[in-house]
Design an enzyme around this catalytic site. Structure first.
Site, PDB file in Angstrom:
ATOM      1  CD  GLU A   1       3.098  41.614  19.142  1.00  0.00           C
ATOM      2  OE1 GLU A   1       4.577  41.218  20.143  1.00  0.00           O
ATOM      3  OE2 GLU A   1       3.637  41.331  17.830  1.00  0.00           O
TER       4      GLU A   1
ATOM      5  CG  HIS B   1       2.421  35.346   9.238  1.00  0.00           C
ATOM      6  ND1 HIS B   1       3.018  35.634   9.524  1.00  0.00           N
ATOM      7  CD2 HIS B   1       1.147  35.717  10.352  1.00  0.00           C
ATOM      8  CE1 HIS B   1       2.965  37.676   9.745  1.00  0.00           C
ATOM      9  NE2 HIS B   1       1.705  37.140  10.161  1.00  0.00           N
TER      10      HIS B   1
ATOM     11  NE  ARG C   1       8.704  41.245  14.926  1.00  0.00           N
ATOM     12  CZ  ARG C   1       8.197  40.976  13.873  1.00  0.00           C
ATOM     13  NH1 ARG C   1       7.054  40.486  14.473  1.00  0.00           N
ATOM     14  NH2 ARG C   1       8.727  42.035  12.969  1.00  0.00           N
TER      15      ARG C   1
ATOM     16  CG  ASP D   1      -0.235  44.071  19.711  1.00  0.00           C
ATOM     17  OD1 ASP D   1      -0.978  44.081  18.365  1.00  0.00           O
ATOM     18  OD2 ASP D   1      -1.375  42.872  20.756  1.00  0.00           O
TER      19      ASP D   1
ATOM     20  CD  GLU E   1      -7.451  43.766  20.394  1.00  0.00           C
ATOM     21  OE1 GLU E   1      -6.214  43.759  20.452  1.00  0.00           O
ATOM     22  OE2 GLU E   1      -8.132  42.985  19.696  1.00  0.00           O
TER      23      GLU E   1
ATOM     24  CG  HIS F   1       1.928  36.187  13.864  1.00  0.00           C
ATOM     25  ND1 HIS F   1       2.367  36.772  14.558  1.00  0.00           N
ATOM     26  CD2 HIS F   1       0.168  35.419  13.847  1.00  0.00           C
ATOM     27  CE1 HIS F   1       1.037  37.404  15.194  1.00  0.00           C
ATOM     28  NE2 HIS F   1      -0.147  36.369  15.535  1.00  0.00           N
TER      29      HIS F   1
HETATM   30  C1  UD1 Z   1       2.580  42.166  13.017  1.00  0.00           C
HETATM   31  C2  UD1 Z   1       2.547  42.312  14.463  1.00  0.00           C
HETATM   32  C3  UD1 Z   1       1.905  41.302  15.562  1.00  0.00           C
HETATM   33  C4  UD1 Z   1       0.497  40.627  14.688  1.00  0.00           C
HETATM   34  C5  UD1 Z   1       0.989  40.570  12.988  1.00  0.00           C
HETATM   35  C6  UD1 Z   1      -0.434  39.687  12.731  1.00  0.00           C
HETATM   36  C7  UD1 Z   1       4.077  44.029  15.033  1.00  0.00           C
HETATM   37  C8  UD1 Z   1       5.683  44.329  15.792  1.00  0.00           C
HETATM   38  N1  UD1 Z   1       4.370  42.868  14.817  1.00  0.00           N
HETATM   39  O1  UD1 Z   1       3.627  40.883  12.919  1.00  0.00           O
HETATM   40  O2  UD1 Z   1       1.436  42.138  16.448  1.00  0.00           O
HETATM   41  O3  UD1 Z   1       0.240  39.637  15.393  1.00  0.00           O
HETATM   42  O4  UD1 Z   1       1.635  41.113  12.677  1.00  0.00           O
HETATM   43  O5  UD1 Z   1      -0.070  38.741  12.027  1.00  0.00           O
HETATM   44  O6  UD1 Z   1       3.471  44.766  15.086  1.00  0.00           O
HETATM   45  N2  UD1 Z   1       4.502  39.930   5.599  1.00  0.00           N
HETATM   46  C9  UD1 Z   1       4.315  39.793   3.568  1.00  0.00           C
HETATM   47  N3  UD1 Z   1       3.418  40.906   3.627  1.00  0.00           N
HETATM   48  C10 UD1 Z   1       2.609  40.511   4.180  1.00  0.00           C
HETATM   49  C11 UD1 Z   1       2.714  40.569   6.058  1.00  0.00           C
HETATM   50  C12 UD1 Z   1       4.077  40.065   6.271  1.00  0.00           C
HETATM   51  O7  UD1 Z   1       5.782  39.528   2.953  1.00  0.00           O
HETATM   52  O8  UD1 Z   1       1.156  41.287   4.008  1.00  0.00           O
HETATM   53  C13 UD1 Z   1       6.379  39.877   5.541  1.00  0.00           C
HETATM   54  C14 UD1 Z   1       7.187  40.354   5.425  1.00  0.00           C
HETATM   55  O9  UD1 Z   1       8.700  40.233   4.754  1.00  0.00           O
HETATM   56  C15 UD1 Z   1       7.439  41.518   6.692  1.00  0.00           C
HETATM   57  C16 UD1 Z   1       7.361  40.349   7.742  1.00  0.00           C
HETATM   58  O10 UD1 Z   1       6.144  39.348   6.822  1.00  0.00           O
HETATM   59  O11 UD1 Z   1       8.425  42.140   6.618  1.00  0.00           O
HETATM   60  C17 UD1 Z   1       7.242  40.734   9.445  1.00  0.00           C
HETATM   61  O12 UD1 Z   1       5.896  41.180   9.508  1.00  0.00           O
HETATM   62  P1  UD1 Z   1       5.387  42.448  10.371  1.00  0.00           P
HETATM   63  O13 UD1 Z   1       4.205  43.488  10.363  1.00  0.00           O
HETATM   64  O14 UD1 Z   1       6.326  43.303  10.218  1.00  0.00           O
HETATM   65  O15 UD1 Z   1       5.267  40.779  11.639  1.00  0.00           O
HETATM   66  P2  UD1 Z   1       4.437  40.460  12.023  1.00  0.00           P
HETATM   67  O16 UD1 Z   1       4.602  38.946  11.837  1.00  0.00           O
HETATM   68  O17 UD1 Z   1       3.622  40.553  10.985  1.00  0.00           O
HETATM   69  N1  UDP Z   2      -6.827  34.872   9.275  1.00  0.00           N
HETATM   70  C1  UDP Z   2      -7.067  35.213   8.151  1.00  0.00           C
HETATM   71  N2  UDP Z   2      -6.323  34.510   7.263  1.00  0.00           N
HETATM   72  C2  UDP Z   2      -5.458  33.879   8.196  1.00  0.00           C
HETATM   73  C3  UDP Z   2      -5.139  33.194   9.299  1.00  0.00           C
HETATM   74  C4  UDP Z   2      -6.199  34.015   9.950  1.00  0.00           C
HETATM   75  O1  UDP Z   2      -8.192  35.840   7.396  1.00  0.00           O
HETATM   76  O2  UDP Z   2      -5.028  32.436   6.861  1.00  0.00           O
HETATM   77  C5  UDP Z   2      -7.156  36.501  10.318  1.00  0.00           C
HETATM   78  C6  UDP Z   2      -8.063  35.611  11.487  1.00  0.00           C
HETATM   79  O3  UDP Z   2      -9.328  35.214  11.157  1.00  0.00           O
HETATM   80  C7  UDP Z   2      -8.114  36.939  13.335  1.00  0.00           C
HETATM   81  C8  UDP Z   2      -6.453  36.892  12.675  1.00  0.00           C
HETATM   82  O4  UDP Z   2      -6.271  37.701  11.488  1.00  0.00           O
HETATM   83  O5  UDP Z   2      -9.541  37.489  12.392  1.00  0.00           O
HETATM   84  C9  UDP Z   2      -5.475  36.672  13.217  1.00  0.00           C
HETATM   85  O6  UDP Z   2      -4.793  37.943  12.787  1.00  0.00           O
HETATM   86  P1  UDP Z   2      -3.264  36.839  13.083  1.00  0.00           P
HETATM   87  O7  UDP Z   2      -2.912  35.669  13.513  1.00  0.00           O
HETATM   88  O8  UDP Z   2      -2.176  37.213  11.967  1.00  0.00           O
HETATM   89  O9  UDP Z   2      -2.579  38.073  14.003  1.00  0.00           O
HETATM   90  P2  UDP Z   2      -3.366  38.757  16.187  1.00  0.00           P
HETATM   91  O10 UDP Z   2      -4.558  38.405  16.340  1.00  0.00           O
HETATM   92  O11 UDP Z   2      -2.731  37.836  16.483  1.00  0.00           O
HETATM   93  O12 UDP Z   2      -2.298  40.324  15.964  1.00  0.00           O
END
Ligand code: UD1
Ligand code: UDP
Length: 371
Positions: free
Chosen positions: A130, A243, A213, A94, A116, A211
């Site tokens: 999502e 996060h 939004r 998603d 999924e 995490h």
């Molecule tokens: C994204 C997904 C969400 C998923 C989550 C898992 C969308 C809209 N959101 O949300 O569905 O549950 O990932 O964690 O697709 N950042 C870093 N390094 C990283 C990752 C993120 O610095 O390795 C920071 C960056 O500033 C980035 C921000 O996090 O711009 C947001 O990342 P983004 O992928 O847009 O949204 P998530 O909240 O991570």
């Molecule tokens: N996870 C990880 N490190 C962390 C927190 C979570 O590897 O510090 C793993 C966790 O085991 C799970 C996945 O990340 O498999 C979940 O990711 P997240 O919660 O970011 O996204 P979501 O599942 O809500 O899309």
């Protein structure tokens, strides 16, 4: 038949890795493309599962907006499809990566399979964005790999043809079995060793993540208030891998820093996180993947969301939907932590660890054959 696997974030990588491993084992050719919607959080998963992308779009930017992210994914994917044509693209779940890669593939007349598939809240603001991402991907997809009966039923209710849906279980369970097996067989790393020194198993350990939004602002403030209150009990230790989203970091570090029994740490690499989950007494989280993993480890989860598309866990009593109400979080946490035997056996509703094998078999027998 040319196959492309595409993902971009930590959870997608964890859940798609088992499929890549089965394809490799069966010597079935495929190309791997990462959008790198996440960077550090993605790379640690690729490293653990020994996956080397053929294409890395490297699109992550600090504090990226959904629209900028979406437009970069569309245009970068178009460049890939210009260079090389594919018959089938596998996307996951998603995220913005999944829905925009699916759209880019559709624009290029390439078939899409959705891993999924069929999870729904039918509330487009929760989870945001999502719920709409997965509905869009579901409309575009030609094949749907649903983790549970409920998710298949959702798709049938939306008039998806039954022959295009396969119930597979969630591949997060495959990844979890692979990881637990490696840990049982001696896998360790610096982060696990560091956690072993820090975690006091005589205490009540709470693991926190967050995490989403839709919880930015008041939701995260309420969660922090609940954690602060729980930390007043010195028998409780709280570990919170924060996060990397800057909006999450700002609130959490501002509200929860400097308290002895609250450990704010960087996101953990996947095996370290699994190790830490297995040592926890309670998880407080809004994560989708964690709701699916925790029942196999027999750890209860308080789900800090108003809705969940993972109702199987709620129905079987593994997780409790508490929203972001401070009082509710505190009451439920104390109730669980004060119950005599807090480690009880749960039944895991999310899969048997053979999801990836079922998906690869289906692709070989039903999609490759017809191509
Ligand atoms: C994204 C997904 C969400 C998923 C989550 C898992 C969308 C809209 N959101 O949300 O569905 O549950 O990932 O964690 O697709 N950042 C870093 N390094 C990283 C990752 C993120 O610095 O390795 C920071 C960056 O500033 C980035 C921000 O996090 O711009 C947001 O990342 P983004 O992928 O847009 O949204 P998530 O909240 O991570
Ligand atoms: N996870 C990880 N490190 C962390 C927190 C979570 O590897 O510090 C793993 C966790 O085991 C799970 C996945 O990340 O498999 C979940 O990711 P997240 O919660 O970011 O996204 P979501 O599942 O809500 O899309």
């Amino acid at each position: 038949m040319k196959l492309l696997i595409c993902f971009g974030t930590r959870p997608e990588a964890i859940k798609m890795a088992p499929i890549c491993l089965v394809l490799k084992k069966e010597n079935i050719p495929f190309k791997l493309c990462v959008t790198a919607q996440h960077r550090e959080m993605l790379d640690q998963v690729l490293g653990f599962f020994d996956l080397a992308p053929d294409y890395d779009l490297n699109i992550m930017q600090p504090n990226q907006s959904l629209n900028m992210l979406s437009s970069r994914i569309l245009s970068e994917m178009d460049n890939i499809f210009e260079k090389e044509s594919f018959d089938l693209v596998l996307v996951h779940g998603d995220t913005t990566t999944s829905s925009l890669v699916a759209l880019a593939a559709f624009h290029r007349n390439c078939k899409v399979a959705h891993v999924e598939a069929g999870l729904r809240t039918y509330n487009k603001h929760s989870p945001f964005p999502e719920e709409l991402n997965r509905q869009l991907t579901g409309r575009i997809a030609d094949f749907h790999f649903s983790p549970t009966k409920t998710s298949k039923q959702n798709l049938l209710n939306e008039n998806v043809q039954e022959s295009k849906i396969l119930i597979t279980g969630n591949t997060v369970i495959d990844a979890l079995f692979i990881t637990l097996n490696r840990i049982d067989n001696g896998y360790t790393n610096a982060s696990i060793e560091n956690l072993k020194k820090r975690i006091d198993c005589s205490k009540k350990n709470i693991l926190v993540t967050g995490h989403r939004r839709e919880s930015f602002g008041i939701g995260f403030e309420n969660l922090c208030n609940a954690i602060l209150k729980l930390s007043q009990n010195k028998d409780i230790e709280i570990v919170y891998p924060v996060h990397l989203n800057p909006k999450v970091q700002k609130t959490v570090y501002h509200r929860l820093s400097g308290i002895k029994n609250i450990h704010l740490i960087a996101p953990l690499d996947y095996p370290s996180f699994i190790w830490l989950m297995s040592k926890s007494n309670l998880i407080i989280s809004d994560s989708g993947g964690i709701q699916e993993e925790a029942p196999l480890l027999n750890i209860p989860v308080l789900v800090t969301r108003e809705t969940t598309e993972r109702n199987e866990g709620i129905k079987s009593g593994c997780s409790i939907l508490v929203g972001t109400n401070t009082t509710r979080i505190i009451e439920e946490a104390n109730r669980i932590l004060n119950a005599g035997n807090i480690k009880y056996k749960m039944s895991n509703p999310y899969g048997d660890g053979f999801g990836a094998v079922k998906i690869v078999d289906f692709i070989q027998n039903n999609i490759f054959e017809d191509a």
